[in-house]
Each structure stands twice: as structure tokens, then as C-alpha cells.
Design an enzyme around this catalytic site. Structure first.
Site: not given
Ligand SMILES: NC(=O)c1ccc[n+]([C@@H]2O[C@H](COP(=O)([O-])OP(=O)(O)OC[C@H]3O[C@@H](n4cnc5c(N)ncnc54)[C@H](OP(=O)(O)O)[C@@H]3O)[C@@H](O)[C@H]2O)c1
Length: 260
Positions: A8, A10, A32, A54, A113, A117
Site C-alpha cells: 500500500g 503508506l 491476509d 481503506t 469505515y 478503525k
């Protein structure tokens, strides 16, 4: 040291910032994170947990899938037993405060989302560094800067929302700050670029810096009608002593454009 989500935007920046350390970069194909860690994975150093679901709008249609990655995956990363750095988001806030959110402000996520998080922060545990950051962009993957460069090269005008304000944060600057952060006490830290803007203002800056002749038509979030609600104001600042300070988002934008 282990980096999850190494494929990804980041994750790629963290691998660069920590190059020189003994690094094990793991992509989605390698592990995973919704599943328990592969046998034999026993990091002795830090775990930088950048893997996440995301897709903010996609999470509305598949809350269980998003939770499996963002909550279950963070729990699995914590279970590795090594010092953990987990990443969270400005979308844990509802945006009603109207001035910058600090670590002691109460979260109230508006979206699936954001809720996953927030639960992921708890799953990281008290012994983790939980880095809340915002509006990430970098030289890889899907992000707003790359999308605008693509659209701006093809069109005379793009419609961009002008009623959400936040801190567009360059992953290179964030990853460098993570190196500082792991020398500081654990817990929640707000780490986002200096300055703030709306998405429309950010798009205008991208076109100006890239020399693209494309107009920005300012629209509302209601006009865009995305499945997930986003906070109208999610500027993050830290109230914690010694918190890393990131460069202004415009500097981040220039640094990113140099790599594209
Ligand atoms: N992007 C933002 O604007 C933003 C803002 C605030 C906070 N954050 C947080 O910052 C962190 C890094 O985000 P990012 O922008 O780097 O996201 P990203 O570019 O979408 O990277 C996330 C990575 O996680 C991987 N991944 C997804 N599901 C996985 C799974 N089940 N197991 C293992 N890997 C999986 C993805 O792989 P595939 O693509 O192959 O599925 C991708 O490589 C995340 O915690 C995110 O919530 C992001």
C-alpha cells in the site's frame, strides 16, 4: 521488523523510511491479516501495521468484511506480541467540533469505515502506538493526487467537494515521523500535515503545482452523493508533548510530485 500492507501507499513509504533495519515487508498476498498470522512469523522488533480495508464507500456495503480486516487484522497484528504501531484515521470524528481535533476529543464516527478503525484502535491495545492520520497521498496506489493528475490531463474541468476540510498528508513525511514517534511514549497520537484545506482547494493546488490547465468546479458532498458520510471538518492536531510536526501539506504535495 515487520511491515504489513507493504504493497500500500503508506506501507511502501514505511519500507523506505525504515530501510537499513532488518525488514520483513508483507503484502496482502503474503498474509491476509483477517486470518491468523502464518506459522513461524515471530517478529523480534517493531510491527508496523499498515494493512487495512481503506475503501470507505465499499465498507458501507460490506461492514463485516471491513471489520474482519480493520478490527480482526489489527488484533492479529497485536497477537504477534511485538511492539505495535497501528494506523487510524480522522474519520473516527464526526466533524462537528469545528476546530482541530486533539487526542482527548471523543470519537464519533459517521461511517462503517470510521467505526471499524475505532474498534481497531482498541484491538491494537494499550501498549501500541496508535497513529491517527488523514487524507494520505503518495507516489503509489490509489489516491487523490494521482486521480487529479489523471483527470486534469484529460479534462478542462473537474467537480470537487468543497465542504470537507482536512489535512492532506504525504506518506513520506508521515513515515519519517513514525521513526520519531517510536522513541516517544505509546498511546494515541495525531500525526497529520501542517495547514488544512478542502478537497477543492487541494485539487486547485495540484493543478497549479503540476502546471495543468484544468478548472475546479466546487460542489457539495450532497451533490457527490457517496455511500459513506464523511466529516465536514477533520483537521488533526496533537496536544501531546514532543509530538512530531509534519511539514505543510503543500510541501508534501511538491515532494510527492517530484516522484511522479
Ligand atoms: N488513505 C487515506 O487517506 C488514509 C487516511 C487516514 C488513515 N489511513 C490509514 O492509514 C493506513 C494505510 O493506508 P494506505 O493509504 O496506505 O492504504 P492503501 O494504500 O489502501 O494500503 C492498504 C494495504 O492493505 C492491504 N490490504 C487490504 N486488505 C488486506 C488484508 N485483508 N490483508 C492484508 N493486507 C490487506 C492492501 O492490499 P490490496 O490493495 O492488495 O488489497 C494495501 O496494500 C490504514 O490503516 C488506513 O486506514 C489512510
Amino acid at each position: 521488523m515487520l511491515v504489513t500492507g507493504a504493497g500500500g501507499q503508506l506501507g511502501a513509504a514505511l519500507c523506505e523510511a525504515f530501510a537499513g533495519e532488518e525488514l520483513v515487508p508483507l503484502t496482502h498476498a503474503d498474509w491476509d491479516v483477517a486470518l491468523p498470522p502464518p506459522a513461524g512469523l515471530a517478529p523480534a522488533g517493531l510491527v508496523l501495521h499498515a494493512a487495512a480495508w481503506t475503501d470507505v464507500d465499499g465498507a458501507e456495503a460490506d461492514p463485516q468484511g471491513a471489520a474482519a480486516v480493520n478490527v480482526g487484522g489489527t488484533q492479529h497484528a497485536a497477537e504477534l506480541g511485538a511492539p505495535l504501531v497501528a494506523f487510524s484515521t480522522d474519520y473516527v470524528f464526526d466533524g462537528h467540533k469545528g476546530n482541530p481535533y486533539v487526542e482527548s476529543d471523543s470519537p464519533a464516527p459517521l461511517s462503517v469505515y470510521g467505526r471499524t478503525k475505532l474498534l481497531g484502535e482498541a484491538a491494537a491495545g494499550d501498549g501500541a502506538w496508535v497513529v491517527r492520520t488523514s487524507w494520505l497521498f503518495g507516489w503509489t496506489g490509489r489516491n487523490f493526487v494521482r486521480a487529479m493528475l489523471h483527470l486534469g490531463a484529460e479534462r478542462d474541468e473537474v467537480a470537487v467537494v468543497d465542504d470537507q476540510r482536512g489535512c492532506p498528508t504525504y506518506v513520506g513525511h508521515l513515515a519519517a515521523a513514525v521513526r520519531e514517534l517510536v522513541e516517544l511514549p505509546r498511546g494515541i497520537w495525531h500525526v497529520a500535515a501542517d495547514g488544512d484545506c478542502t478537497w477543492a482547494e487541494f485539487a486547485e493546488a495540484i493543478f497549479a503545482e503540476a502546471g495543468l490547465d484544468c478548472r475546479v468546479r466546487r460542489i457539495t458532498s450532497a451533490e457527490l452523493a457517496r455511500p459513506a458520510l464523511r466529516p465536514s471538518y477533520s483537521v488533526l492536531r496533537s496536544e501531546r508533548r514532543g509530538a512530531p510536526r509534519l511539514p505543510h501539506w503543500r510541501e508534501g504535495l511538491r515532494a510527492c510530485l517530484e516522484r511522479l
